[in-house]
Design a protein around this motif. Sequence first.
Motif, PDB file in Angstrom:
ATOM      1  N   MET A 108       0.822  -1.198   0.000  1.00 49.87           N
ATOM      2  CA  MET A 108       0.000   0.000   0.000  1.00 49.87           C
ATOM      3  C   MET A 108       0.863   1.258   0.000  1.00 49.87           C
ATOM      4  O   MET A 108       0.601   2.220  -0.746  1.00 49.87           O
ATOM      5  CB  MET A 108      -0.922  -0.006   1.217  1.00 49.87           C
ATOM      6  N   ILE A 109       1.885   1.267   0.825  1.00 44.61           N
ATOM      7  CA  ILE A 109       2.767   2.432   0.902  1.00 44.61           C
ATOM      8  C   ILE A 109       3.556   2.608  -0.392  1.00 44.61           C
ATOM      9  O   ILE A 109       3.687   3.728  -0.913  1.00 44.61           O
ATOM     10  CB  ILE A 109       3.712   2.309   2.111  1.00 44.61           C
ATOM     11  N   HIS A 110       4.063   1.502  -0.943  1.00 47.00           N
ATOM     12  CA  HIS A 110       4.812   1.593  -2.205  1.00 47.00           C
ATOM     13  C   HIS A 110       3.935   2.151  -3.318  1.00 47.00           C
ATOM     14  O   HIS A 110       4.350   3.058  -4.058  1.00 47.00           O
ATOM     15  CB  HIS A 110       5.354   0.220  -2.612  1.00 47.00           C
ATOM     16  N   LEU A 111       2.723   1.613  -3.452  1.00 45.58           N
ATOM     17  CA  LEU A 111       1.864   2.009  -4.567  1.00 45.58           C
ATOM     18  C   LEU A 111       1.274   3.398  -4.368  1.00 45.58           C
ATOM     19  O   LEU A 111       1.341   4.244  -5.268  1.00 45.58           O
ATOM     20  CB  LEU A 111       0.740   0.979  -4.739  1.00 45.58           C
ATOM     21  N   ASN A 112       0.682   3.640  -3.196  1.00 49.23           N
ATOM     22  CA  ASN A 112      -0.034   4.891  -2.974  1.00 49.23           C
ATOM     23  C   ASN A 112       0.887   6.092  -2.803  1.00 49.23           C
ATOM     24  O   ASN A 112       0.491   7.226  -3.091  1.00 49.23           O
ATOM     25  CB  ASN A 112      -0.918   4.781  -1.728  1.00 49.23           C
ATOM     26  N   ILE A 113       2.121   5.849  -2.338  1.00 47.91           N
ATOM     27  CA  ILE A 113       3.020   6.959  -2.029  1.00 47.91           C
ATOM     28  C   ILE A 113       4.303   6.919  -2.866  1.00 47.91           C
ATOM     29  O   ILE A 113       4.593   7.848  -3.615  1.00 47.91           O
ATOM     30  CB  ILE A 113       3.379   6.969  -0.523  1.00 47.91           C
ATOM     31  N   SER A 114       5.071   5.845  -2.730  1.00 54.56           N
ATOM     32  CA  SER A 114       6.423   5.826  -3.308  1.00 54.56           C
ATOM     33  C   SER A 114       6.414   5.896  -4.826  1.00 54.56           C
ATOM     34  O   SER A 114       7.125   6.707  -5.434  1.00 54.56           O
ATOM     35  CB  SER A 114       7.176   4.577  -2.837  1.00 54.56           C
ATOM     36  N   THR A 115       5.619   5.048  -5.476  1.00 48.98           N
ATOM     37  CA  THR A 115       5.591   5.040  -6.941  1.00 48.98           C
ATOM     38  C   THR A 115       5.023   6.339  -7.478  1.00 48.98           C
ATOM     39  O   THR A 115       5.545   6.910  -8.452  1.00 48.98           O
ATOM     40  CB  THR A 115       4.781   3.846  -7.457  1.00 48.98           C
ATOM     41  N   LEU A 116       3.970   6.835  -6.860  1.00 47.01           N
ATOM     42  CA  LEU A 116       3.379   8.117  -7.272  1.00 47.01           C
ATOM     43  C   LEU A 116       4.404   9.244  -7.183  1.00 47.01           C
ATOM     44  O   LEU A 116       4.534  10.064  -8.107  1.00 47.01           O
ATOM     45  CB  LEU A 116       2.159   8.404  -6.392  1.00 47.01           C
ATOM     46  N   TYR A 155      -5.840   5.989   4.813  1.00 48.72           N
ATOM     47  CA  TYR A 155      -6.151   7.399   5.058  1.00 48.72           C
ATOM     48  C   TYR A 155      -4.875   8.246   5.092  1.00 48.72           C
ATOM     49  O   TYR A 155      -4.825   9.344   4.534  1.00 48.72           O
ATOM     50  CB  TYR A 155      -6.914   7.552   6.374  1.00 48.72           C
ATOM     51  N   ALA A 156      -3.845   7.734   5.760  1.00 50.73           N
ATOM     52  CA  ALA A 156      -2.588   8.480   5.847  1.00 50.73           C
ATOM     53  C   ALA A 156      -1.952   8.643   4.478  1.00 50.73           C
ATOM     54  O   ALA A 156      -1.401   9.705   4.160  1.00 50.73           O
ATOM     55  CB  ALA A 156      -1.630   7.770   6.801  1.00 50.73           C
ATOM     56  N   SER A 157      -2.035   7.607   3.652  1.00 52.15           N
ATOM     57  CA  SER A 157      -1.421   7.690   2.318  1.00 52.15           C
ATOM     58  C   SER A 157      -2.131   8.727   1.458  1.00 52.15           C
ATOM     59  O   SER A 157      -1.493   9.446   0.677  1.00 52.15           O
ATOM     60  CB  SER A 157      -1.437   6.317   1.637  1.00 52.15           C
ATOM     61  N   LYS A 158      -3.433   8.832   1.587  1.00 51.49           N
ATOM     62  CA  LYS A 158      -4.170   9.805   0.790  1.00 51.49           C
ATOM     63  C   LYS A 158      -3.982  11.225   1.318  1.00 51.49           C
ATOM     64  O   LYS A 158      -4.028  12.194   0.547  1.00 51.49           O
ATOM     65  CB  LYS A 158      -5.651   9.429   0.739  1.00 51.49           C
TER      66      LYS A 158
END
Length: 262
Positions: A108-116, A155-158
């Motif tokens: 979730m962190i990789h996709l929602n934050i790192s890759t973006l 929620y934190a990632s968004k």
Amino acid sequence: MGKKTAVITGASSGIGMELARLFAADGYDLIVAARRAERLQELAEELGGSHGTTMHIIQMDIAQPYAGKTLWQAISDITPDIDVLVNNAGVGDAGDFAGELPEVVERMIHLNISTLTALTRYALPGMIERKCGKILNVASLAGFQPGGPGMAVYYASKSYVLSFSRAIRRELRGTGVSVTALCPGPTSTGFEQTARAQHTLLFHWTRPMAASVVARKGYRGMQRGSGVVVPGLLNKLLAISPGFAPSLIALEINRFLLSERR
């Protein structure tokens, strides 16, 4: 002049697929990335037949560490210049954080934050040099909240996506490059099933918007150069509501809404 090119992640379903249709209708060629190549091939045939769109398919799992760099290399092999980047791919999971699988949290962190973040970083220098370009980051209404007990990491990632988009938009003022954050509320995309959110009171009590409606609102806002797009009047009211309630109260309300329906 050649056709413009838009890159869309997570284009195999939901909002991403509807955005691809909108870009194709406006004459863009597409570079799309997702894990499900068969769905992308069907979309390529549809858009090629209806709009003459050239759609390049990159099949890869972009929820892996350093996926942004690998994906950008694949994009650069197709074209060195892109006009629009749409960071749409995202994933969520419902349940108390202590009980979530560590590998699910990391993806979730990789996709929602790192890759973006990485894709945005790789795309910006070329856009700034050409003095034109647009970035659309798909955040969520959840990004306005102080937190989501029961979906804490999502929620934190968004919140990160919304904050990040607002900040770099300000940095880019005067460059000809715009950044838009699309913040939908509950939407019929299939996300609610994969995130296990369909069992929560939030999804039980709300009527999800159609993905096509959300995509159209986001697309139009991006083309206008809007900073934040929140589709739907009720969602707009919910987006400003955290400013009128203490965080502790908002957290309790969210905990209740994200609890499992019985």
